[in-house]
Design an enzyme around this catalytic site. Structure first.
Site, mmCIF file in Angstrom:
data_model
loop_
_atom_site.group_PDB
_atom_site.id
_atom_site.type_symbol
_atom_site.label_atom_id
_atom_site.label_comp_id
_atom_site.label_asym_id
_atom_site.label_seq_id
_atom_site.Cartn_x
_atom_site.Cartn_y
_atom_site.Cartn_z
ATOM 1 N N LYS A 32 0.851 -1.198 0.000
ATOM 2 C CA LYS A 32 0.000 0.000 0.000
ATOM 3 C C LYS A 32 0.879 1.238 0.000
ATOM 4 O O LYS A 32 0.669 2.172 -0.779
ATOM 5 C CB LYS A 32 -0.885 -0.020 1.250
ATOM 6 C CG LYS A 32 -1.980 1.012 1.251
ATOM 7 C CD LYS A 32 -2.822 0.916 2.531
ATOM 8 C CE LYS A 32 -3.703 -0.310 2.526
ATOM 9 N NZ LYS A 32 -4.318 -0.577 3.840
ATOM 10 N N ARG A 101 -2.953 3.418 8.666
ATOM 11 C CA ARG A 101 -3.333 2.270 7.828
ATOM 12 C C ARG A 101 -2.239 1.208 7.780
ATOM 13 O O ARG A 101 -1.077 1.518 7.570
ATOM 14 C CB ARG A 101 -3.605 2.734 6.390
ATOM 15 C CG ARG A 101 -4.430 3.971 6.304
ATOM 16 C CD ARG A 101 -4.428 4.559 4.902
ATOM 17 N NE ARG A 101 -5.076 3.695 3.929
ATOM 18 C CZ ARG A 101 -5.070 3.939 2.611
ATOM 19 N NH1 ARG A 101 -4.411 4.988 2.135
ATOM 20 N NH2 ARG A 101 -5.683 3.129 1.784
ATOM 21 N N GLY A 110 -8.232 -6.569 4.070
ATOM 22 C CA GLY A 110 -9.103 -6.631 5.238
ATOM 23 C C GLY A 110 -8.560 -7.457 6.389
ATOM 24 O O GLY A 110 -9.255 -7.678 7.369
ATOM 25 N N MET A 112 -5.754 -6.851 8.251
ATOM 26 C CA MET A 112 -5.182 -6.092 9.356
ATOM 27 C C MET A 112 -6.015 -4.820 9.527
ATOM 28 O O MET A 112 -7.070 -4.692 8.938
ATOM 29 C CB MET A 112 -3.729 -5.779 9.077
ATOM 30 C CG MET A 112 -2.890 -7.033 9.193
ATOM 31 S SD MET A 112 -1.196 -6.708 8.813
ATOM 32 C CE MET A 112 -1.304 -6.099 7.172
ATOM 33 N N ARG A 345 -3.394 -1.116 -6.291
ATOM 34 C CA ARG A 345 -2.631 -2.365 -6.192
ATOM 35 C C ARG A 345 -3.077 -3.266 -7.332
ATOM 36 O O ARG A 345 -4.151 -3.074 -7.900
ATOM 37 C CB ARG A 345 -2.876 -3.050 -4.841
ATOM 38 C CG ARG A 345 -4.313 -3.462 -4.654
ATOM 39 C CD ARG A 345 -4.560 -4.103 -3.303
ATOM 40 N NE ARG A 345 -5.988 -4.129 -3.030
ATOM 41 C CZ ARG A 345 -6.526 -4.080 -1.820
ATOM 42 N NH1 ARG A 345 -5.763 -3.986 -0.766
ATOM 43 N NH2 ARG A 345 -7.829 -4.122 -1.662
ATOM 44 N N HIS A 464 -16.457 -7.940 0.980
ATOM 45 C CA HIS A 464 -15.445 -8.825 1.551
ATOM 46 C C HIS A 464 -15.617 -10.263 1.044
ATOM 47 O O HIS A 464 -14.664 -10.901 0.603
ATOM 48 C CB HIS A 464 -15.553 -8.775 3.079
ATOM 49 C CG HIS A 464 -14.592 -9.686 3.772
ATOM 50 N ND1 HIS A 464 -14.951 -10.949 4.192
ATOM 51 C CD2 HIS A 464 -13.289 -9.539 4.090
ATOM 52 C CE1 HIS A 464 -13.901 -11.530 4.758
ATOM 53 N NE2 HIS A 464 -12.876 -10.695 4.712
ATOM 54 N N SER A 788 11.136 -44.582 -21.487
ATOM 55 C CA SER A 788 10.019 -43.865 -20.879
ATOM 56 C C SER A 788 10.043 -44.198 -19.390
ATOM 57 O O SER A 788 9.909 -45.361 -19.010
ATOM 58 C CB SER A 788 8.697 -44.309 -21.502
ATOM 59 O OG SER A 788 7.634 -43.729 -20.782
ATOM 60 N N CYS A 856 6.093 -41.374 -18.123
ATOM 61 C CA CYS A 856 4.680 -41.682 -18.264
ATOM 62 C C CYS A 856 4.009 -41.938 -16.919
ATOM 63 O O CYS A 856 2.844 -42.260 -16.851
ATOM 64 C CB CYS A 856 4.464 -42.854 -19.211
ATOM 65 S SG CYS A 856 5.225 -44.371 -18.628
ATOM 66 N N TYR A 876 9.754 -35.292 -23.759
ATOM 67 C CA TYR A 876 8.334 -35.042 -23.495
ATOM 68 C C TYR A 876 7.960 -35.541 -22.106
ATOM 69 O O TYR A 876 8.721 -36.291 -21.484
ATOM 70 C CB TYR A 876 7.449 -35.738 -24.551
ATOM 71 C CG TYR A 876 7.467 -37.242 -24.427
ATOM 72 C CD1 TYR A 876 6.576 -37.906 -23.591
ATOM 73 C CD2 TYR A 876 8.416 -37.997 -25.120
ATOM 74 C CE1 TYR A 876 6.632 -39.278 -23.436
ATOM 75 C CE2 TYR A 876 8.470 -39.372 -24.969
ATOM 76 C CZ TYR A 876 7.580 -40.018 -24.125
ATOM 77 O OH TYR A 876 7.625 -41.369 -23.966
HETATM 78 P P1 ADP Z 1 -7.677 -1.946 3.712
HETATM 79 O O1 ADP Z 1 -6.305 -2.434 3.467
HETATM 80 O O2 ADP Z 1 -8.463 -2.779 4.619
HETATM 81 O O3 ADP Z 1 -8.376 -1.560 2.451
HETATM 82 P P2 ADP Z 1 -7.173 0.872 4.070
HETATM 83 O O4 ADP Z 1 -6.018 1.324 4.857
HETATM 84 O O5 ADP Z 1 -7.006 0.933 2.612
HETATM 85 O O6 ADP Z 1 -7.526 -0.593 4.554
HETATM 86 O O7 ADP Z 1 -8.394 1.745 4.562
HETATM 87 C C1 ADP Z 1 -9.724 1.341 4.734
HETATM 88 C C2 ADP Z 1 -10.667 2.317 4.070
HETATM 89 O O8 ADP Z 1 -10.463 3.647 4.531
HETATM 90 C C3 ADP Z 1 -10.458 2.371 2.578
HETATM 91 O O9 ADP Z 1 -11.695 2.473 1.935
HETATM 92 C C4 ADP Z 1 -9.657 3.610 2.376
HETATM 93 O O10 ADP Z 1 -9.861 4.178 1.119
HETATM 94 C C5 ADP Z 1 -10.174 4.519 3.488
HETATM 95 N N1 ADP Z 1 -9.151 5.477 3.895
HETATM 96 C C6 ADP Z 1 -7.929 5.178 4.393
HETATM 97 N N2 ADP Z 1 -7.217 6.297 4.619
HETATM 98 C C7 ADP Z 1 -8.006 7.334 4.278
HETATM 99 C C8 ADP Z 1 -7.831 8.764 4.274
HETATM 100 N N3 ADP Z 1 -6.693 9.317 4.664
HETATM 101 N N4 ADP Z 1 -8.850 9.509 3.855
HETATM 102 C C9 ADP Z 1 -10.006 8.929 3.456
HETATM 103 N N5 ADP Z 1 -10.237 7.617 3.435
HETATM 104 C C10 ADP Z 1 -9.247 6.813 3.835
HETATM 105 MG MG MG Z 2 -7.580 -0.465 1.179
#
Ligand code: ADP
Ligand code: MG
Ligand code: MG
Length: 935
Positions: A32, A101, A110, A112, A345, A464, A788, A856, A876
């Protein structure tokens, strides 16, 4: 002092610190983080922020404390953010809020934690409310902070906050969150704070720096949280990597209806089609879309809602896709009409989409054909050839409900309503399970992985449940809103029907349809999967190994050919002896005491065998067909001794039950048969009279077989079919065996060609399945024109294991105890069996440089074993028809992994250097590749 913190515009410094590789940057800053740095460098609008490295996380995990200097660096970076944004953290007149984050090297959607809106407290919320003139937004943001903070930092159950919120909405008669007013949110903040104190024992921290510090710690700790660990076990990600923490200036999608938030894939992650697929919500914050709390709008609608933003969004995402040369999964937020990108990503996708996107991108010129081949794994191909619902049966079944087709495939199973039960029934109960939930959360993943299918009543294509299902290749239908799940009574109601836990259902992830009961499944046709066919053709151009198939019957040969087999590597002739009208003749043959008697019976078998081979040659017109002469011990063709004995005893006592005559008419014949079978008994038949040994003791059988092969080949040639018969002598241990039998058989071949007045190319060769044959391969190759490897027997005899006994009694223990790395009957043992093979190839080719070498055994369809076959110089591999496409791809992968060092190979590298112009490093081709790679 060590640098633990990087500002988003310090991509170059981060790159330098890891020696220039983008893979290293991802390792340091997490996926990220790396994406945020990359986007910032490319001028994409990203809110300012900074990243605490994975190294800091690992230090924290080791010592339980932030490493010295880290927090100071973080606070300095925060000052920097304040400068860039003109806002101040903790100020109530112009507040800066941030998110904290998680983000590991490999994305773990989702798994962590992330906390939004850090920097709000009782004072700041008032300030924010005044400043934005939007108290509803301010209080909504504050309650979210308390909620996420409590859940993440202190592990509070979602219920703690969801329950009072539900109560409040009920009291007010609201359906949606958007109906909540500023007063409602403010009231809820009060309630949340009380709940918070009740559960944690202290007040929600008013010190915003304390908030940030605790949040950072919690994110570091979430790396070792149960669901993150479970996920890593399931995906093979190492625990050592650690997570980075990204501190990002908050941008707000919940500031009104000129604001919003969304997620999108640049191509359809389910089908691979080149159309943007995504969803957004107006007046909402990030996690709302993914959680599927409200039904989101499809991204295309944004073009009417906010055409300018939409246009900018499309431009940015298309640039990102080109930059990463892969489908992107992006998160974005619109704050009062301004677009911000929050994440990019390489998107997770289904096997079908993997193939389609790879082929499309190669055709678009974004990647090379070799890259396209590299991006698809043998497992993906396997998934695509997995069963689908039988069309006729499906048409007859009633569609109970329809939802979003989130992850394709046919699933049949018994339904369970929670992850723990689903997992238990699958693992302990050995049931096929379909997990049914209103929606799923990260702590449901263990149940999802154990299930054959997933079904939810809420959420959309980016929920999810959908994301996880696609990643693990589990068929899923989500948002089937006709289903009313009653968790308490453990049942669900669809229309008139009540379905209770444990009932069978069928779920079609490709169409989104849900059925009651079991619908039969069948294998899909490869011919219809045009993208996969294209990809496999590219793979064939790359591969050095050919892929042949093991097929005993013409229909198998035809399937093998349609799956791309370039020959038959093994036809087991003895199967043909078992057909009901033939078995009595075979038994007569075995029971006759004289060679003349045997020949008489065999003459009757000849036309059958000729016909079998004729069909094979016809199906494989133009390709080689290896036919193995009779291999098993003869007792396999005889009735079961115990059963026969029982019959004899019964007849002796009660007479003949079939005539009911009381007189045992059939008795003498049965007694004779029993005596014959007893005389054939061996104490270890698999090491006894079989294979070439049987042919030497009783040559009439193979003489008949060779005649049948050559007569069929001659007949086909006369019909203008191109035949390449290859006669395979099984179980050779010494060249003397071949010296004894092969000239006799070759004489028959010559005689038949003489009789029929035709000529065609043929070979005589041997199966290599006895260690002694490997060791003396130079001698064996004097007669054998091809080898073979029969790696099943070769593995048994090299290890001295009997496969059945080993698999039943001790292999599991051996693998558990680390004595063997894997089951050697599934994955070739390179050090032992593999080295014997290598020796055999090298020695054999000293005698006969053009010796044809193949495999084979079952290993011929296993990617790891295929790699070894490539490395030792096989021509082969031969495997079951169904695995041919998988083997074709695996053969290409190994050719790409170990390119032949020739002038041509150098040229490829040179081309990449030009492409990578900006980075004249030692290994530029690698740098570029890694940057665009998914993992
Ligand atoms: P995940 O890896 O679970 O997607 P994220 O760190 O990407 O977690 O964040 C979860 C949600 O919060 C995502 O929808 C992301 O876009 C939003 N988000 C994270 N940081 C910000 C920010 N600085 N401003 C607005 N939304 C944010
Ligand atoms: Mg995210
Ligand atoms: Mg064998």
């Amino acid at each position: 002092m060590k640098k633990w913190v990087y500002f988003f515009d310090e991509a170059a410094a981060a790159e330098k610190s890891v020696g220039g590789s983008w893979d290293g940057v991802r390792g340091l800053l997490g996926g990220k983080g790396a994406g945020l740095f990359d986007m910032t460098r490319a001028g994409v609008p990203v809110p300012p922020g900074f990243t605490l490295t994975t190294q800091a996380c690992n230090e924290f995990r080791r010592t339980g404390k932030f490493p010295p200097g880290m927090w100071g660096q973080a606070l300095a970076a925060l000052k920097q953010v304040e400068k860039r944004t003109g806002k101040k953290f903790g100020s109530s007149s112009n507040p800066l809020l941030v998110s904290c984050r998680s983000g590991a090297k490999f994305s773990m959607p989702g798994m962590m934690n992330t906390i939004l809106n850090i920097g709000l407290n009782d004072e700041v919320v008032e300030g924010l409310s005044r400043l934005t003139n939007n108290p509803r937004f301010a209080w909504d943001s504050y309650r979210r902070l308390i909620e996420m903070f409590g859940a993440t930092v202190f592990g509070l159950d979602d219920e703690v906050f969801e329950h009072p919120m539900g109560e409040h909405k009920k009291k007010k008669g609201y359906q949606l969150d958007t109906e909540m007013t500023a007063e409602d949110w403010k009231a809820l903040v009060g309630i949340f704070k009380v709940e918070y104190k009740k559960h944690i024992g202290e007040d929600f921290p008013q010190d915003v720096y304390k908030q940030l510090e605790l949040a950072t710690q919690a994110v570091f700790e979430s790396w070792m949280g149960k669901r993150a660990v479970d996920y890593r076990r399931a995906t093979g990600i190492s625990d050592d990597l650690g997570t980075a923490v990204n501190i990002v200036t908050m941008v707000f999608g919940n500031m009104g209806f000129d604001s919003g938030t969304g997620v999108a894939f640049t191509r359809n992650p389910s089908t691979g089609e080149k159309t943007m697929m995504g969803e957004y919500l107006l007046n909402a914050q990030g996690e709302d879309v993914v959680a599927g709390i409200r039904n989101a709008d499809p991204i295309a609608n944004l073009s009417t809602h906010m055409p300018k933003v939409y246009e900018q969004f499309m431009k940015i995402t298309s640039r990102l896709e080109k930059h990463y040369t892969d489908m992107q999964d992006v998160e974005f937020t619109i704050e009062r009409g301004k677009l911000w990108m929050l994440q990019t990503r390489n998107g997770k996708r289904t096997a079908k989409a993997i193939v389609k996107i790879a082929v499309d991108m190669a055709n678009e010129g974004l990647i090379s054909k070799a890259d396209a081949v590299r991006r698809v794994t043998p497992d993906d191909v396997d998934t695509l050839l997995h069963p689908q619902f039988d069309d006729a049966a499906r048409k007859k079944s009633e569609v109970l409900a329809k939802g979003v087709n989130a992850s394709p495939g046919a699933a049949v199973g018994q339904i369970y309503f929670d992850a723990d039960t689903a997992e238990k029934m699958a693992k302990e109960g050995k049931q096929d399970v379909i997990m049914v939930r209103p929606f799923t959360k990260p702590d449901d993943v263990h149940g999802m992985i154990a299930s054959k299918g997933i079904l939810t009543s809420e959420g959309g294509a980016t929920s999810h449940a959908a994301v996880v299902a696609r990643q693990f290749g589990i068929p899923a239908v989500v948002g089937a809103s006709a289903m009313k799940i009653d968790m308490e009574r453990r049942l669900m109601i669809i229309g008139e029907k009540t379905i209770t836990e444990g009932e069978w259902m069928s779920v079609d992830g490709a169409t989104g349809e849900v059925y009651l009961g079991k619908i039969p499944t069948s294998a899909p046709s490869l011919e219809e999967q045009t993208d996969l066919l294209t990809l496999l053709n590219w793979a064939d151009d790359i591969a050095k190994l050919q892929v042949w198939a093991n097929a005993d019957y013409p229909k198998d040969a035809r399937r093998a050919r349609s799956y791309g087999a370039k020959g038959i590597g093994l036809c087991r002739t003895e199967h043909m002896f078992f057909e009901p009208e033939r078995l009595p003749i075979v038994q007569d043959m075995i029971l006759s005491d004289t060679s003349a008697g045997r020949t008489q019976a065999l003459d009757k078998l000849l036309p059958y065998q000729r016909k079998d081979f004729d069909g094979l040659f016809e199906a494989m017109d133009g390709y080689p067909v290896i036919i193995r002469l009779i291999d098993p011990p003869l007792h396999e063709f005889m009735p079961d001794e115990e059963k026969l004995l029982e019959e004899v005893v019964t007849m002796r006592v009660k007479g003949d039950p079939s005539t009911g005559s009381g007189q045992a008419d059939g008795l003498p014949a049965k007694e004779k048969l029993l005596a014959a079978i007893r005389s054939m008994r061996e104490s270890n038949p698999m090491m006894g009279l079989r294979g070439v040994r049987l042919s030497i003791v009783m040559p009439e059988i193979v003489e008949m077989q060779v005649r049948a092969i050559f007569e069929a080949a001659a007949d086909c040639t006369l019909r203008k079919i191109v035949v390449h018969p290859e006669v395979m002598i099984p179980l050779t241990g010494t060249v003397k065996e071949l010296e004894w039998i092969q000239p006799r058989l070759e004489r028959i071949a010559a005689t038949v060609m003489e009789e029929k007045k035709v000529k065609f190319i043929y070979k005589f060769g041997t199966m290599i399945e006895i260690p002694r044959a490997c060791v003396t391969a130079a001698e064996v190759a004097k007669l054998a024109q091809f080898f073979s490897f029969g790696t099943n027997d070769l593995t048994q005899m090299t290890f001295g294991y009997s496969r059945d006994d080993a698999e039943r009694n001790f292999l599991v223990t051996y693998v558990e105890q680390g004595i063997l790395p894997k089951n050697p009957f599934q994955t070739l043992d390179r050090e032992g069996v593999g080295m014997l093979m290598k020796w055999a190839v090298d020695e054999g080719r000293k005698t006969r440089p053009n010796l044809e070498v193949g495999i084979c055994g079952e290993h011929g369809g296993d990617p790891d074993s295929i790699e070894w076959c490539h490395l030792i110089g096989n021509n082969y591999v031969s495997c079951s028809p169904f695995r041919v496409p998988i083997a074709r791809l695996a053969a290409a992968h190994v050719a790409l992994k170990y390119p032949v060092k020739k002038v041509a190979a150098k040229k490829v590298v040179a081309k990449k250097v030009v492409k990578a112009k900006a980075k004249p490093k030692a290994k530029p081709a690698k740098t570029v590749k890694l940057k665009s790679k998914k993992k």
